[in-house]
Design a protein around this motif. Structure first.
Motif, PDB file in Angstrom:
ATOM      1  N   MET A  57     142.245  89.298  54.409  1.00 48.00           N
ATOM      2  CA  MET A  57     143.703  89.543  54.573  1.00 48.00           C
ATOM      3  C   MET A  57     143.943  90.185  53.329  1.00 48.00           C
ATOM      4  O   MET A  57     144.423  91.113  53.211  1.00 48.00           O
ATOM      5  CB  MET A  57     144.566  88.740  55.175  1.00 48.00           C
ATOM      6  CG  MET A  57     144.386  88.409  56.769  1.00 48.00           C
ATOM      7  SD  MET A  57     144.742  89.801  57.720  1.00 48.00           S
ATOM      8  CE  MET A  57     146.254  90.546  57.185  1.00 48.00           C
ATOM      9  N   ILE A  58     143.911  89.230  52.311  1.00 44.23           N
ATOM     10  CA  ILE A  58     144.143  89.584  50.806  1.00 44.23           C
ATOM     11  C   ILE A  58     143.411  90.934  50.392  1.00 44.23           C
ATOM     12  O   ILE A  58     144.169  91.740  49.844  1.00 44.23           O
ATOM     13  CB  ILE A  58     144.137  88.344  49.864  1.00 44.23           C
ATOM     14  CG1 ILE A  58     144.970  87.207  50.305  1.00 44.23           C
ATOM     15  CG2 ILE A  58     144.083  89.113  48.483  1.00 44.23           C
ATOM     16  CD1 ILE A  58     144.764  86.070  49.453  1.00 44.23           C
ATOM     17  N   LEU A  59     142.196  90.882  50.526  1.00 47.77           N
ATOM     18  CA  LEU A  59     141.443  92.211  50.348  1.00 47.77           C
ATOM     19  C   LEU A  59     141.838  93.289  51.158  1.00 47.77           C
ATOM     20  O   LEU A  59     141.812  94.383  50.389  1.00 47.77           O
ATOM     21  CB  LEU A  59     139.989  92.077  50.547  1.00 47.77           C
ATOM     22  CG  LEU A  59     139.210  90.913  49.758  1.00 47.77           C
ATOM     23  CD1 LEU A  59     137.653  90.610  49.924  1.00 47.77           C
ATOM     24  CD2 LEU A  59     139.066  91.347  48.193  1.00 47.77           C
ATOM     25  N   CYS A  60     142.198  93.362  52.218  1.00 45.25           N
ATOM     26  CA  CYS A  60     142.857  94.373  52.921  1.00 45.25           C
ATOM     27  C   CYS A  60     143.948  94.779  52.501  1.00 45.25           C
ATOM     28  O   CYS A  60     144.367  95.976  52.430  1.00 45.25           O
ATOM     29  CB  CYS A  60     142.931  94.036  54.589  1.00 45.25           C
ATOM     30  SG  CYS A  60     141.355  93.727  55.330  1.00 45.25           S
ATOM     31  N   LYS A  61     144.748  93.872  52.065  1.00 43.48           N
ATOM     32  CA  LYS A  61     146.398  94.360  51.570  1.00 43.48           C
ATOM     33  C   LYS A  61     146.392  94.678  50.473  1.00 43.48           C
ATOM     34  O   LYS A  61     147.448  95.242  49.691  1.00 43.48           O
ATOM     35  CB  LYS A  61     147.088  93.090  52.019  1.00 43.48           C
ATOM     36  CG  LYS A  61     147.358  92.883  53.532  1.00 43.48           C
ATOM     37  CD  LYS A  61     148.427  93.896  54.299  1.00 43.48           C
ATOM     38  CE  LYS A  61     149.814  93.279  53.621  1.00 43.48           C
ATOM     39  NZ  LYS A  61     150.842  94.015  54.313  1.00 43.48           N
ATOM     40  N   LEU A  62     145.480  94.186  49.450  1.00 42.63           N
ATOM     41  CA  LEU A  62     145.550  94.454  47.850  1.00 42.63           C
ATOM     42  C   LEU A  62     145.554  95.713  47.403  1.00 42.63           C
ATOM     43  O   LEU A  62     146.504  95.904  46.546  1.00 42.63           O
ATOM     44  CB  LEU A  62     144.271  93.646  47.253  1.00 42.63           C
ATOM     45  CG  LEU A  62     144.409  93.650  45.615  1.00 42.63           C
ATOM     46  CD1 LEU A  62     145.539  92.775  45.537  1.00 42.63           C
ATOM     47  CD2 LEU A  62     143.128  92.820  45.213  1.00 42.63           C
ATOM     48  N   PRO A  63     145.070  96.903  47.874  1.00 41.73           N
ATOM     49  CA  PRO A  63     145.241  98.252  47.615  1.00 41.73           C
ATOM     50  C   PRO A  63     146.775  98.404  47.987  1.00 41.73           C
ATOM     51  O   PRO A  63     147.434  99.262  47.079  1.00 41.73           O
ATOM     52  CB  PRO A  63     144.259  99.054  48.442  1.00 41.73           C
ATOM     53  CG  PRO A  63     143.154  98.035  48.784  1.00 41.73           C
ATOM     54  CD  PRO A  63     143.780  96.735  49.111  1.00 41.73           C
ATOM     55  N   PHE A  64     147.204  98.125  49.175  1.00 40.44           N
ATOM     56  CA  PHE A  64     148.731  98.484  49.395  1.00 40.44           C
ATOM     57  C   PHE A  64     149.581  97.989  48.245  1.00 40.44           C
ATOM     58  O   PHE A  64     150.303  98.587  47.765  1.00 40.44           O
ATOM     59  CB  PHE A  64     148.987  97.988  50.779  1.00 40.44           C
ATOM     60  CG  PHE A  64     150.347  98.183  51.010  1.00 40.44           C
ATOM     61  CD1 PHE A  64     150.802  99.431  51.479  1.00 40.44           C
ATOM     62  CD2 PHE A  64     151.195  97.195  51.149  1.00 40.44           C
ATOM     63  CE1 PHE A  64     152.180  99.450  51.692  1.00 40.44           C
ATOM     64  CE2 PHE A  64     152.510  97.066  51.501  1.00 40.44           C
ATOM     65  CZ  PHE A  64     153.057  98.198  51.796  1.00 40.44           C
ATOM     66  N   THR A  84     155.849  87.205  56.702  1.00 39.44           N
ATOM     67  CA  THR A  84     154.802  87.854  57.490  1.00 39.44           C
ATOM     68  C   THR A  84     153.679  86.938  58.231  1.00 39.44           C
ATOM     69  O   THR A  84     153.558  86.157  57.517  1.00 39.44           O
ATOM     70  CB  THR A  84     154.127  88.814  56.542  1.00 39.44           C
ATOM     71  OG1 THR A  84     154.923  89.761  55.900  1.00 39.44           O
ATOM     72  CG2 THR A  84     153.013  89.800  57.511  1.00 39.44           C
ATOM     73  N   LEU A  85     153.537  87.376  59.497  1.00 39.73           N
ATOM     74  CA  LEU A  85     152.635  86.304  60.349  1.00 39.73           C
ATOM     75  C   LEU A  85     151.394  87.343  60.431  1.00 39.73           C
ATOM     76  O   LEU A  85     151.660  88.208  61.331  1.00 39.73           O
ATOM     77  CB  LEU A  85     153.267  85.863  61.405  1.00 39.73           C
ATOM     78  CG  LEU A  85     152.350  85.270  62.449  1.00 39.73           C
ATOM     79  CD1 LEU A  85     151.577  84.015  61.863  1.00 39.73           C
ATOM     80  CD2 LEU A  85     153.085  84.666  63.697  1.00 39.73           C
ATOM     81  N   CYS A  86     150.278  87.382  60.062  1.00 38.44           N
ATOM     82  CA  CYS A  86     149.052  88.156  60.400  1.00 38.44           C
ATOM     83  C   CYS A  86     148.158  87.036  61.529  1.00 38.44           C
ATOM     84  O   CYS A  86     147.967  86.119  61.204  1.00 38.44           O
ATOM     85  CB  CYS A  86     148.284  88.350  59.217  1.00 38.44           C
ATOM     86  SG  CYS A  86     149.344  89.248  58.033  1.00 38.44           S
ATOM     87  N   CYS A  87     147.838  87.886  62.283  1.00 42.92           N
ATOM     88  CA  CYS A  87     146.633  87.165  63.347  1.00 42.92           C
ATOM     89  C   CYS A  87     145.552  87.971  63.879  1.00 42.92           C
ATOM     90  O   CYS A  87     145.894  89.162  63.739  1.00 42.92           O
ATOM     91  CB  CYS A  87     147.523  86.258  64.319  1.00 42.92           C
ATOM     92  SG  CYS A  87     148.568  87.366  65.584  1.00 42.92           S
TER      93      CYS A  87
END
Length: 136
Positions: free
Chosen positions: A35-42, A110-113
């Motif tokens: 999740m961190i890797l996916c959101k990091l560019p944003f 934020t809740l990610c699932c």
């Protein structure tokens, strides 16, 4: 001391819950990392992006700086499984506890699932209709 008669001749197994705890935890941590890797560019696209911390008050927290507002934080819970209504409302309660216990610390929760139960889909659709017309 427990003798073999009282143990019911149970033998340790890799399939028993006590043996699977590490694998379950590792799977959750891997999901958090992804999740961190996916959101990091944003997050890096924001000039005020400051830092990320894992396993703090939330699964991870992201910190930003805005000249007009100062520091603001986002608390994120990441769940690598289907969220049921009970767990969903439990996480909402936890976010409320964090907000009440430390007012103003977090600007966003934020809740990610990986999946939501069918019972939650109408709620998520309703929230999307409210959220998409304007930014929060």
């Amino acid at each position: 001391m427990i003798d073999d008669k009282n143990r019911g001749n149970r033998r340790p197994s890799l399939l028993e819950p006590q043996s699977q705890g590490g694998d379950t935890a590792d799977s959750g941590f891997e999901f958090q990392n992804n999740m961190i890797l996916c959101k990091l560019p944003f997050w890096l696209s924001f000039e005020g992006f400051d830092s990320i911390i894992r396993e703090a008050t939330a699964d991870f927290e992201v910190k930003f700086f805005a000249p007009s507002d100062g520091i603001y934080r986002e608390a994120v819970e990441a769940k690598n499984h289907r969220i049921t209504p009970g767990e969903f409302w439990g996480e909402i309660s936890r976010f409320m506890e964090l907000d009440e216990g430390s007012p103003g610390t977090y600007s966003k929760f934020t809740l990610c699932c990986s999946e939501i139960s069918d019972e939650l889909k109408p709620l998520i659709s309703g929230l999307r209709r409210v959220r998409e017309p304007q930014s929060f």
